[in-house]
Design an enzyme around this catalytic site. Sequence first.
Site, PDB file in Angstrom:
ATOM      1  N   ASP A  95      -4.615   7.116  -0.774  1.00  0.00           N
ATOM      2  CA  ASP A  95      -5.336   7.397   0.461  1.00  0.00           C
ATOM      3  C   ASP A  95      -5.608   8.890   0.548  1.00  0.00           C
ATOM      4  OD1 ASP A  95      -2.940   8.537   1.130  1.00  0.00           O
ATOM      5  OD2 ASP A  95      -2.388   7.053   2.617  1.00  0.00           O
ATOM      6  N   SER A  96      -6.404   9.291   1.513  1.00  0.00           N
ATOM      7  CA  SER A  96      -6.869  10.681   1.556  1.00  0.00           C
ATOM      8  C   SER A  96      -5.900  11.615   2.262  1.00  0.00           C
ATOM      9  CB  SER A  96      -8.212  10.746   2.283  1.00  0.00           C
ATOM     10  OG  SER A  96      -8.049  10.436   3.657  1.00  0.00           O
ATOM     11  N   GLY A  98      -5.794  11.448   5.565  1.00  0.00           N
ATOM     12  CA  GLY A  98      -6.368  11.541   6.898  1.00  0.00           C
ATOM     13  C   GLY A  98      -5.563  10.832   7.964  1.00  0.00           C
ATOM     14  N   PHE A  99      -5.108   9.621   7.669  1.00  0.00           N
ATOM     15  CA  PHE A  99      -4.359   8.869   8.674  1.00  0.00           C
ATOM     16  C   PHE A  99      -3.008   9.519   8.954  1.00  0.00           C
ATOM     17  CE2 PHE A  99      -1.371   5.566  10.036  1.00  0.00           C
ATOM     18  CZ  PHE A  99      -2.030   5.112  11.165  1.00  0.00           C
ATOM     19  N   ASP A 149     -11.094  11.446   6.128  1.00  0.00           N
ATOM     20  CA  ASP A 149     -11.793  10.987   7.325  1.00  0.00           C
ATOM     21  C   ASP A 149     -11.050  11.404   8.585  1.00  0.00           C
ATOM     22  OD1 ASP A 149      -9.643   9.287   6.712  1.00  0.00           O
ATOM     23  OD2 ASP A 149     -10.505   7.649   7.876  1.00  0.00           O
ATOM     24  N   GLY A 218      -9.336   3.094  10.999  1.00  0.00           N
ATOM     25  CA  GLY A 218      -9.284   3.175  12.449  1.00  0.00           C
ATOM     26  C   GLY A 218      -9.079   1.844  13.148  1.00  0.00           C
ATOM     27  N   ASP A 268      -3.769  -3.295   2.527  1.00  0.00           N
ATOM     28  CA  ASP A 268      -2.514  -2.612   2.208  1.00  0.00           C
ATOM     29  C   ASP A 268      -1.706  -2.451   3.482  1.00  0.00           C
ATOM     30  OD1 ASP A 268      -2.045   0.580   2.977  1.00  0.00           O
ATOM     31  OD2 ASP A 268      -4.107  -0.110   3.243  1.00  0.00           O
ATOM     32  N   CYS A 306      10.131 -20.900  -2.656  1.00  0.00           N
ATOM     33  CA  CYS A 306       9.665 -19.575  -3.063  1.00  0.00           C
ATOM     34  C   CYS A 306      10.116 -19.299  -4.494  1.00  0.00           C
ATOM     35  CB  CYS A 306      10.200 -18.506  -2.117  1.00  0.00           C
ATOM     36  SG  CYS A 306       9.737 -16.821  -2.582  1.00  0.00           S
ATOM     37  N   CYS A 308      10.371 -16.275  -5.901  1.00  0.00           N
ATOM     38  CA  CYS A 308      10.850 -14.908  -6.120  1.00  0.00           C
ATOM     39  C   CYS A 308      12.296 -14.908  -6.610  1.00  0.00           C
ATOM     40  CB  CYS A 308      10.710 -14.059  -4.857  1.00  0.00           C
ATOM     41  SG  CYS A 308      12.030 -14.271  -3.636  1.00  0.00           S
ATOM     42  N   CYS A 311      15.019 -15.702  -3.884  1.00  0.00           N
ATOM     43  CA  CYS A 311      15.125 -17.099  -3.460  1.00  0.00           C
ATOM     44  C   CYS A 311      15.618 -18.004  -4.592  1.00  0.00           C
ATOM     45  CB  CYS A 311      13.779 -17.590  -2.942  1.00  0.00           C
ATOM     46  SG  CYS A 311      13.312 -16.866  -1.344  1.00  0.00           S
ATOM     47  N   HIS A 337      11.436 -10.464  -1.888  1.00  0.00           N
ATOM     48  CA  HIS A 337      10.903 -11.696  -1.279  1.00  0.00           C
ATOM     49  C   HIS A 337       9.620 -11.418  -0.494  1.00  0.00           C
ATOM     50  CE1 HIS A 337      10.499 -15.447   0.861  1.00  0.00           C
ATOM     51  NE2 HIS A 337      10.368 -14.724   1.963  1.00  0.00           N
TER      52      HIS A 337
END
Length: 375
Positions: A95-96, A98-99, A149, A218, A268, A306, A308, A311, A337
Amino acid sequence: MSNPVTFELLHTCKQSGARLGVLHTPHGDIPTPIYMPVGTQATVKAMTPREMEEINAKIILSNTYHLHLRPGEDIVREAGGLHAFMDWHHPILTDSGGFQVFSLSELRKITEEGAAFRSHLDGSKQFISPEISMDIQQALGADIAMAFDVCSAYPCDRKTAEEAMHRTHRWAERCKKHHTRSDQALFGIVQGAFYEDLRIESAKTLADMDFPGYGIGGLSVGEPKPIMYDMLEKIEPHLPKNKPRYLMGVGTPDCFLEGILRGVDMFDCVLATRIARNGTCFTRNGRLVVRNAAYARDFTPIEEGCDCYACQHFSRAYVRHLLKAEEITGGRLTSIHNLRFLIRMMEEIRQAIAEDRFLDYRREFYERYDMTRNF
């Protein structure tokens, strides 16, 4: 210059319009729709790269802001880039920043030049501009970088949202001009807060800039989910059909289903590992808090059926014991899991789209999933 990351739309579900595709990158192909586990500091918390491969993760996300502060992009570059540094030889998206800068709130000031802020680690003065964000991400060397951004809070007035959107567009142009790494793609980010006309304007403006992919930023910042879904519906017709759409920071099963129904290809979120460390698990029936006393003598797996590692080998009683004893392994097992649950869900969704039965899959999922035990 040819783009190092391309998107191939393989099939559109006849029942729903949901998209099945593949994202071709320098470090491998990524089937879409896809969930991308978050490795904020060049690691998915509690997980090794080998374990990420074992749960069939195809791509992970790392954080520009955090890696810039620690250990610094120069060290990562000297190590041979993120892939070599963390021994993950599959696709990576950064990611940039920004967030993260937006999240600092009182610690930052945004101007046309960029964002000035204080480090959450030591309070030192920092500054990131679109150009600096590109320099950091190019040094990190991920397959996909994101434009720097400006994110708007929820709620915000129209003037604030419009100013942030226009600045995001100007910054996107600066990012595109400054980005030169030939083996890395740069995605733009749609903004516009919760104003329909602004969101549409942003989608059109960024589409005209011809990025190889588009983040939708956003959203999932505190607004009711129906508002998020409405914004996705409004912008979908205005984003290129032959480019991937990435809904940023979203990671619950219901949001996957609703986002994919509205044309989203990539997701994500840190939620899977964050709640795992507190003993909360995803299941097909909704949220399960395995550390609760009710499971002290429950010798069934976290979720029946499951596949995984957690489990297949351990019971709820054992995992609860580890969590209550504050043993690291407890959080590792719940993380395995949760990540596998979301990745497997995406595998099932891709199969449903290929077989033109995504609406059936969605209906059947909700019939079992208790939304009162949602996240």
